[in-house]
Design a protein around this motif. Structure first.
Motif, PDB file in Angstrom:
ATOM      1  N   THR A 333       0.843  -1.194   0.000  1.00  0.00           N
ATOM      2  CA  THR A 333       0.000   0.000   0.000  1.00  0.00           C
ATOM      3  C   THR A 333       0.876   1.241   0.000  1.00  0.00           C
ATOM      4  OG1 THR A 333      -1.777   1.165   1.164  1.00  0.00           O
ATOM      5  CG2 THR A 333      -0.150   0.065   2.519  1.00  0.00           C
ATOM      6  N   SER A 346      -2.720  -1.145  -2.535  1.00  0.00           N
ATOM      7  CA  SER A 346      -2.487  -0.718  -3.914  1.00  0.00           C
ATOM      8  C   SER A 346      -2.126  -1.910  -4.791  1.00  0.00           C
ATOM      9  CB  SER A 346      -1.369   0.329  -3.957  1.00  0.00           C
ATOM     10  OG  SER A 346      -0.190  -0.174  -3.350  1.00  0.00           O
ATOM     11  N   LYS A 347      -1.657  -2.994  -4.151  1.00  0.00           N
ATOM     12  CA  LYS A 347      -1.375  -4.242  -4.858  1.00  0.00           C
ATOM     13  C   LYS A 347      -1.770  -5.398  -3.957  1.00  0.00           C
ATOM     14  CE  LYS A 347       2.265  -6.991  -7.030  1.00  0.00           C
ATOM     15  NZ  LYS A 347       3.725  -7.130  -7.273  1.00  0.00           N
TER      16      LYS A 347
END
Length: 656
Positions: A333, A346-347
């Motif tokens: 993140t 974020s991933k």
């Protein structure tokens, strides 16, 4: 304690195997437990119920019977028709013998412990003599058709409804000639073996009564049902002044959600296990002299060993299952927040690899190197080493072939901090040091067990500088080896309780050891003695609430920038011990957070103590530092496990 960003991992889809058999040994106060995958575990009830030994499962070994015999010898038998004896020192199977009667459904040792009887699928009972080295066939009792002394027939009627078949799931034969049977009609029945007649009948369940165990004094017994209920029966006087006694059902317990397939009766507790995977130990309050944590209910769900290893450099987690390994990349993140916030990823976490074993044997141990480029694992007869390569979003795997014969099996595997060496503990007490090369290896040295011993080493710890290796066996001993000079450096003074976790601190090379009685020691490897902090805490004593915890510490680590901190966890708490702060005494609150930040530093220091404990993450199977500010916590909620089990028997509730 400080603030950390925590990766809260809940995608380790681990489900323990159900419990099939339990056997209690009164001489050693140990409990043997077999699971549906063939795994056999040994619990030391005198050592805070610690799982001190285990034998890995096998696809062809469906264990149906388990028993102890003379000389602390453990046997099992099952549907493959074999009788197995276990080597409790080397932690492997001593031998397996075919009984030649088809699947084996039951087994018992004679009262003297010198003979073993097994009940087979073909209806025969086979008698074996237990000799010092092995068992020997002695006699075969064929299926009796017309020459039986008595034939006791159970009632096929259940609550007025005729059943096609009533199955006897268990029997007990008491010294006064009483036979107790439990059956699929929900009945516990008492029979007179002299006349073959039914004496008393107890209808206790709307489903099968599947298991029975009697105390050594024969004044108490326990049964388990398919509804998850455990019933306790006691032999009590009919009246206060009467010498006449009768069996009375005294206590029902509902600590299981599914079938209770196995029960045992120790002098102080009722023990049960079944499909829901829990091992439940419920102390008999009238038999426990001191009303402390020993009198509390124990429910053991997870193994007392690590199933997870971590590559900090690449932020990878390796999960160990019975027949495969999973490699996961942690999510990331870029978001920020305040204490307690959940940050959006974020991933997402990425499942990189599914590595399936070859053959029927369960995995014993596994490990990923700190650099993330090596994976090693072992079964009971084969050792595997793989080299991993990462290219953008792809990962390739290359197996290292032609492993030497001495690496046939391992009980524990550990990589050095620089990933240049591999340490392997075999089941014969040997410790092997392997240098890892590009896609190959070189054997550097083998530390042989101390003369006259074959004790297997179950726990390993290597110092961050790679100079020291600590190894602990199934007893309480810890040996420290000098990896540079390739010799034994010292042996930590013996302690009465098994080691549950150990680790070597950076810079100081102090060895921190956790034992099953919740004691924690710090031992200076260079000075070959306990540190001053360890002597202080042993003199003052740990807080009583710390000692009352009922799950063992399974992992210890350290903060590189905070040398006074020791990080450790069990299944239900994460703790940072700050050695610079005063120790808590029994009058202070152990689970006491630091005062608010608006308080002065003087007040904060005055009210703070060394133990900072968090119970947010549970059940906690693994927790470690990834870097100075980041932790990873792997949880396995019990509801997620129950959701993957077969549905339990539905019980009618009042008013429905």
């Amino acid at each position: 304690m400080g603030e950390f960003k925590v990766h809260r991992v809940r995608f380790f889809n681990y489900v323990p195997s159900g419990i099939r058999c339990v056997a209690y040994n009164n001489q050693s106060n140990r409990l043997a437990v077999s699971r549906t995958d063939g795994t056999v575990e040994i619990y030391n009830l005198s050592a805070n119920y610690f799982q001190e030994k285990f034998f890995p499962g096998h696809e062809s070994r469906a264990t149906e019977a388990l028993c102890w015999a003379k000389g602390q010898r453990l046997f099992s038998a099952g549907l493959n028709g074999e009788i197995i004896e276990y080597d409790l020192q080397a932690l492997n199977i001593k031998y397996a013998m075919d009984a030649f009667g088809g699947p084996i459904w039951s087994m018992a040792a004679s009262p003297s412990g010198s003979q073993l009887l097994v009940g087979c699928e073909d209806g025969s009972v086979k008698l074996f003599q237990i000799t010092p080295g092995k068992i020997q066939f002695e006699r075969n009792f064929d299926r009796q058709k017309r020459s039986a002394i008595h034939k006791m027939l159970v009632d096929r009627q259940y609550m007025g409804v005729s059943k096609r078949k009533c199955i006897i799931w268990g029997v007990a034969f008491l010294s006064d000639g009483t036979v107790i049977s439990v059956d699929s009609a929900g009945k516990v029945q008492f029979w007179d073996s002299a006349t073959g007649t039914l004496v008393k009948n107890h209808l206790i369940a709307n489903a099968d009564v599947q298991s029975i165990a009697v105390s050594d004094q024969e004044d108490s017994f326990v049964v388990g049902t398919a509804e998850g209920t455990v019933f306790h029966f006691q032999l009590v006087s009919v009246t206060s002044n009467s010498s006449e006694k009768q069996w009375v059902r005294t206590k029902p317990f509902q600590h299981h959600t599914h079938d209770v397939r196995a029960v045992a009766h120790s002098p102080t507790a009722l023990i049960s296990g079944g499909t829901d995977t829990h091992l439940v130990i419920r102390p008999l309050m009238e038999k426990v002299e001191v009303k402390n944590y020993d009198a509390a209910l124990r429910k053991i769900t997870f193994p007392h060993r690590r199933l997870i290893s971590c590559s900090k450099k690449k932020q990878l987690l390796l999960f160990q299952f019975a027949h495969h390994l999973e490699l996961w990349q942690l999510g990331s993140t870029v978001a920020t927040g305040k204490n307690g916030d959940t940050l959006p990823l974020s991933k997402d976490a990425d499942h990189l690899l599914h590595l399936k074993t070859k053959g029927p044997e369960n995995i014993i141990c596994s490990c990923i190197s700190p650099c993330g480029s090596w994976i090693a694992y072992s079964t009971a007869s084969r050792f595997f080493l793989y080299r991993l390569s990462y290219e953008r979003d792809n990962i390739s795997l290359q197996r290292v072939s032609k492993m030497p014969a001495f690496l046939r099996s391992a009980l524990q595997i550990l990589f050095s901090e620089d990933s240049a060496k591999l340490f392997v503990a075999s089941n014969q007490g040997s410790l092997h040091i392997i240098r890892l090369l590009e896609g190959s290896f070189k054997h550097l040295h083998t530390f042989q067990p101390q003369s006259g011993t074959v004790e297997s080493m179950c726990l390993l710890a290597v110092s961050p500088d790679g100079n020291w290796l600590a190894a602990s066996g199934t007893s309480a001993g810890v040996h420290v080896y000098n990896v540079k000079n390739l010799k034994l450096h010292c042996t930590v003074p013996a302690y009465n309780f098994p080691v549950t976790a150990l680790a070597i601190a950076p810079s100081t090379n102090n060895l921190v050891i956790a034992h099953s009685d919740q004691q924690v020691f710090e031992y200076s490897i260079p000075d070959k003695q306990y540190t001053e902090w360890s002597r202080t805490i042993q003199k003052q004593g740990f807080h009583h609430l710390w000692l009352q915890r009922d799950t063992p510490i399974t992992h210890i680590s350290f903060h590189l920038k905070r040398p006074m901190h020791i990080l450790l966890h069990d299944a239900y708490m994460f703790c940072i011990i700050d050695k610079s702060l005063p120790l808590p005494n029994d009058k202070t609150l152990l689970y006491n957070p630091l005062p608010p930040k608006n308080e002065s530093d003087v007040i904060r220091r005055r009210t703070a103590h060394a133990f900072k404990i968090s119970k947010i993450y549970k059940p906690l199977l693994f927790m470690d530092l990834l870097d100075e500010r980041t932790l990873v916590a792997v949880e396995r909620p019990l509801d997620d496990i129950i959701a993957q089990l077969p549905p339990p028997i539905k019980k009618k509730k009042f008013g429905t």
